[in-house]
Write a protein that holds these residues in place. Structure first.
Motif, mmCIF file in Angstrom:
data_model
loop_
_atom_site.group_PDB
_atom_site.id
_atom_site.type_symbol
_atom_site.label_atom_id
_atom_site.label_comp_id
_atom_site.label_asym_id
_atom_site.label_seq_id
_atom_site.Cartn_x
_atom_site.Cartn_y
_atom_site.Cartn_z
ATOM 1 N N HIS A 121 0.896 -1.381 0.060
ATOM 2 C CA HIS A 121 0.013 -0.029 0.067
ATOM 3 C C HIS A 121 0.747 1.355 -0.054
ATOM 4 O O HIS A 121 1.899 1.372 0.623
ATOM 5 C CB HIS A 121 -1.097 0.052 1.362
ATOM 6 C CG HIS A 121 -1.829 -1.077 1.304
ATOM 7 N ND1 HIS A 121 -2.853 -1.017 0.415
ATOM 8 C CD2 HIS A 121 -2.078 -2.222 2.020
ATOM 9 C CE1 HIS A 121 -3.558 -2.278 0.700
ATOM 10 N NE2 HIS A 121 -3.040 -3.067 1.588
ATOM 11 N N LYS A 122 0.425 2.377 -0.704
ATOM 12 C CA LYS A 122 0.991 3.391 -0.792
ATOM 13 C C LYS A 122 1.059 4.203 0.631
ATOM 14 O O LYS A 122 0.116 4.037 1.582
ATOM 15 C CB LYS A 122 0.388 4.492 -1.660
ATOM 16 C CG LYS A 122 0.678 4.300 -3.191
ATOM 17 C CD LYS A 122 0.177 5.364 -4.101
ATOM 18 C CE LYS A 122 0.861 5.134 -5.400
ATOM 19 N NZ LYS A 122 0.519 6.155 -6.346
ATOM 20 N N ASP A 124 0.469 6.926 3.600
ATOM 21 C CA ASP A 124 -0.134 8.026 4.046
ATOM 22 C C ASP A 124 0.798 9.479 4.490
ATOM 23 O O ASP A 124 2.005 9.041 4.727
ATOM 24 C CB ASP A 124 -1.182 7.966 5.093
ATOM 25 C CG ASP A 124 -0.674 7.242 6.280
ATOM 26 O OD1 ASP A 124 0.237 7.904 6.748
ATOM 27 O OD2 ASP A 124 -1.435 6.576 6.953
ATOM 28 N N ASP A 125 0.339 10.626 4.553
ATOM 29 C CA ASP A 125 1.028 11.926 4.731
ATOM 30 C C ASP A 125 1.883 11.462 6.223
ATOM 31 O O ASP A 125 3.117 11.878 6.245
ATOM 32 C CB ASP A 125 0.343 12.778 5.120
ATOM 33 C CG ASP A 125 -0.134 13.221 3.525
ATOM 34 O OD1 ASP A 125 0.223 12.760 2.512
ATOM 35 O OD2 ASP A 125 -1.292 14.198 3.471
ATOM 36 N N ARG A 316 -3.804 8.903 -5.199
ATOM 37 C CA ARG A 316 -3.703 8.647 -3.766
ATOM 38 C C ARG A 316 -4.982 8.819 -2.931
ATOM 39 O O ARG A 316 -5.434 8.210 -2.166
ATOM 40 C CB ARG A 316 -2.371 9.252 -2.971
ATOM 41 C CG ARG A 316 -2.625 10.722 -2.938
ATOM 42 C CD ARG A 316 -1.354 11.451 -2.375
ATOM 43 N NE ARG A 316 -1.218 11.038 -1.093
ATOM 44 C CZ ARG A 316 0.084 11.474 -0.356
ATOM 45 N NH1 ARG A 316 0.961 12.032 -0.740
ATOM 46 N NH2 ARG A 316 0.033 10.872 1.067
ATOM 47 N N TYR A 317 -5.576 9.894 -3.515
ATOM 48 C CA TYR A 317 -7.034 10.111 -2.953
ATOM 49 C C TYR A 317 -7.939 9.297 -3.192
ATOM 50 O O TYR A 317 -9.068 8.883 -2.619
ATOM 51 C CB TYR A 317 -7.237 11.632 -3.214
ATOM 52 C CG TYR A 317 -6.174 12.876 -2.896
ATOM 53 C CD1 TYR A 317 -5.885 12.839 -1.459
ATOM 54 C CD2 TYR A 317 -5.579 13.237 -3.409
ATOM 55 C CE1 TYR A 317 -5.005 13.532 -1.169
ATOM 56 C CE2 TYR A 317 -4.354 14.147 -3.183
ATOM 57 C CZ TYR A 317 -4.307 14.350 -1.852
ATOM 58 O OH TYR A 317 -3.308 15.182 -1.313
ATOM 59 N N GLU A 320 -7.466 6.261 -1.060
ATOM 60 C CA GLU A 320 -7.956 6.483 0.333
ATOM 61 C C GLU A 320 -9.248 6.246 0.283
ATOM 62 O O GLU A 320 -9.893 5.598 1.133
ATOM 63 C CB GLU A 320 -7.457 7.984 0.712
ATOM 64 C CG GLU A 320 -6.123 7.972 1.183
ATOM 65 C CD GLU A 320 -5.696 9.556 1.361
ATOM 66 O OE1 GLU A 320 -6.699 10.249 1.458
ATOM 67 O OE2 GLU A 320 -4.532 9.867 1.518
ATOM 68 N N GLU A 324 -10.938 3.217 2.338
ATOM 69 C CA GLU A 324 -11.846 3.548 3.561
ATOM 70 C C GLU A 324 -13.345 3.042 3.474
ATOM 71 O O GLU A 324 -14.007 2.738 4.339
ATOM 72 C CB GLU A 324 -12.181 4.939 3.777
ATOM 73 C CG GLU A 324 -10.747 5.714 4.183
ATOM 74 C CD GLU A 324 -10.716 7.336 4.074
ATOM 75 O OE1 GLU A 324 -11.988 7.786 4.084
ATOM 76 O OE2 GLU A 324 -9.985 7.861 4.269
#
Length: 453
Positions: A121-122, A124-125, A316-317, A320, A324
């Protein structure tokens, strides 16, 4: 200090912005953050490293491997493989992290480093910020038998090919899901130059390969998903049913039909959404797309009874939102298409396989695309403005509201501030090219007047 990580890893001019020293430091920092978070299951921390063929990837991937090994991480080097292949192998080998050295669709002098967490998985910030915070920190260096080992694992490419071909076989229920399809593949002299054509052939397609001779210098050079003219010509020359084009690291795919007409990411997503809905595997009959997806896609999905969930621009968004909420299909107009049952990131080879299977079973790509009209879209970049006030200036808000009222359901207006420059992007879609230009130019004028620095 500016944030080191961008929207897709750390990227810049190789050996100037992105140096061997920085690559070593990033690898060490990533080892401390990502390996320490992993559950090692009785083994030492392990990483998978892959790259695209650009020449700077040779020294940068060696630097990343050196940094990881110096931090006590064993390294599986898969050499030249697509980004989604590295993500998949990170998960399948139960590695604690994955690393790709690639600048994707950028020109050859650039390069980049992006990381995957356990499971492929990429990041997160917060994790990226933790890695940045570790840069330059003192750390205890392992010695002797505690340093990492480097294992060459180019044979794992076959595992990835089997995986993506197995995915389309599962979706279609056919052993040769692309049988009867004559297809041109433009590999962009990139990371999928071998595995892309092999996967398509294994799925039964009659494959004509172009731009699959990487020499370290020619990646993306006038070819691939950002330069579709060579693909159009080859499809017409060979009388092919369709063509597909990858970018340098093959995390995106665009297509052309048998007439040479472009099939962008919106249309690819729309066709896949309809097929998946028909098969009963489109979770909640929902597609995830960014705010830049064409209004024509929205109209087509509404007609098919499919909802679109919108995100900010950037895969990436999209990822997400999918993770989710459990959605199984999403992507971008640019050709990043994410099929989350089979991939943790955009996968150009998998997308090509799935799209080819629709042509094999459902008729020409040209005819299938007829159900997804594309409205004229105009994008105007307005520079020299205060981008921070784009959503707070009352006069600009009134102008946008008036344009939206006039366009109604036949058009769309979107204003996006740049993340790095004093610039605002004005996007307008309308039923005609003239209307799109007229509204875009008018709103660009208001932006310039109201937000001028």
């Amino acid at each position: 200090m500016a944030r080191l990580f961008g929207t897709d890893g750390v990227r810049g001019l190789a050996n100037r912005d992105l140096t061997a020293e920085l690559a070593v430091d990033l690898a060490v920092a990533a080892a401390h953050v990502l390996a320490e978070r992993g559950e090692f299951s009785g083994h030492r921390p392990r990483a998978v490293i892959g790259r695209d063929p650009r020449v700077s990837g040779e020294f940068l991937s060696a630097a990343v491997a050196a940094g990881l090994a110096s931090a006590g991480v064993d390294v599986l080097s898969v050499d030249v493989l697509p980004t989604p292949a590295v993500a998949y192998l990170t998960a399948s080998t139960e590695a604690d992290l994955g690393v790709v050295v690639s600048a994707s669709h950028n020109a050859m002098p650039d390069n980049g480093i992006k990381f995957f967490a356990r499971g492929g998985h990429k990041l997160d910030d917060a994790v990226e910020e933790a890695i940045e915070a570790q840069l330059g920190e003192d750390w205890e260096r392992p010695t002797g038998a505690s340093v990492g080992r480097l294992v060459r694992a180019e044979n794992l490419a076959c595992e990835y090919i089997d995986h993506v071909v197995g995915a389309v076989r599962e979706f279609t229920g056919k052993e040769s899901p692309l049988s009867g399809v004559r297809l041109v593949v433009d590999a962009a002299h990139g990371a999928a130059s071998v595995v892309g054509p092999e996967a398509l052939q294994k799925a039964g397609a009659d494959v004509i390969v172009i731009n699959a001779d990487p020499d370290g210098l020619n990646i993306n050079e006038g070819v691939g998903s950002t330069h579709l003219d060579p693909l159009k010509l080859a499809v017409l020359e060979h009388g092919a049913d369709m063509g597909v084009a990858f970018d340098g690291d093959a995390d995106r795919c665009l297509a052309v039909d048998h007439t040479g007409a472009v099939v962008d990411g919106d249309r690819i997503m729309g066709l896949l959404a309809i097929a998946m809905q028909s098969a009963g595997v489109l979770y909640r009959d929902t597609l995830v797309a960014t705010v830049m997806s064409n209004l024509g896609l929205h109209h087509a999905m509404r007609a098919a009874g499919i909802e679109i969930v919108e995100t900010a621009v950037g895969d990436r968004y999209v990822l997400e939102a999918m993770r989710e909420n459990g959605y199984v299909l999403g992507g971008e107009q640019s050709g990043h298409v994410i099929l989350s049952k089979y991939a943790t990131t955009g996968d150009g080879v998998l997308t090509a396989l799935m799209l080819g299977s629709l042509v094999a079973s459902g008729g020409s790509l040209h005819d299938q695309c007829a159900s997804i009209a594309t409205l004229p879209q105009v994008l105007v970049n307005v520079g020299g403005v205060d981008r921070s006030r784009v959503h707070t200036d009352s006069a600009l808000a009134d102008a946008v509201a008036a344009a939206r009222t006039e366009l109604g359901d036949s058009g769309r207006v979107l204003l996006r501030p740049s993340g790095t420059e004093p610039l605002v992007r004005v996007m307008v879609e309308a039923s005609t090219e003239d209307d799109a230009h007229r509204y875009a130019d008018s709103l660009a004028g208001v932006v310039k007047e109201r937000l001028a620095l």
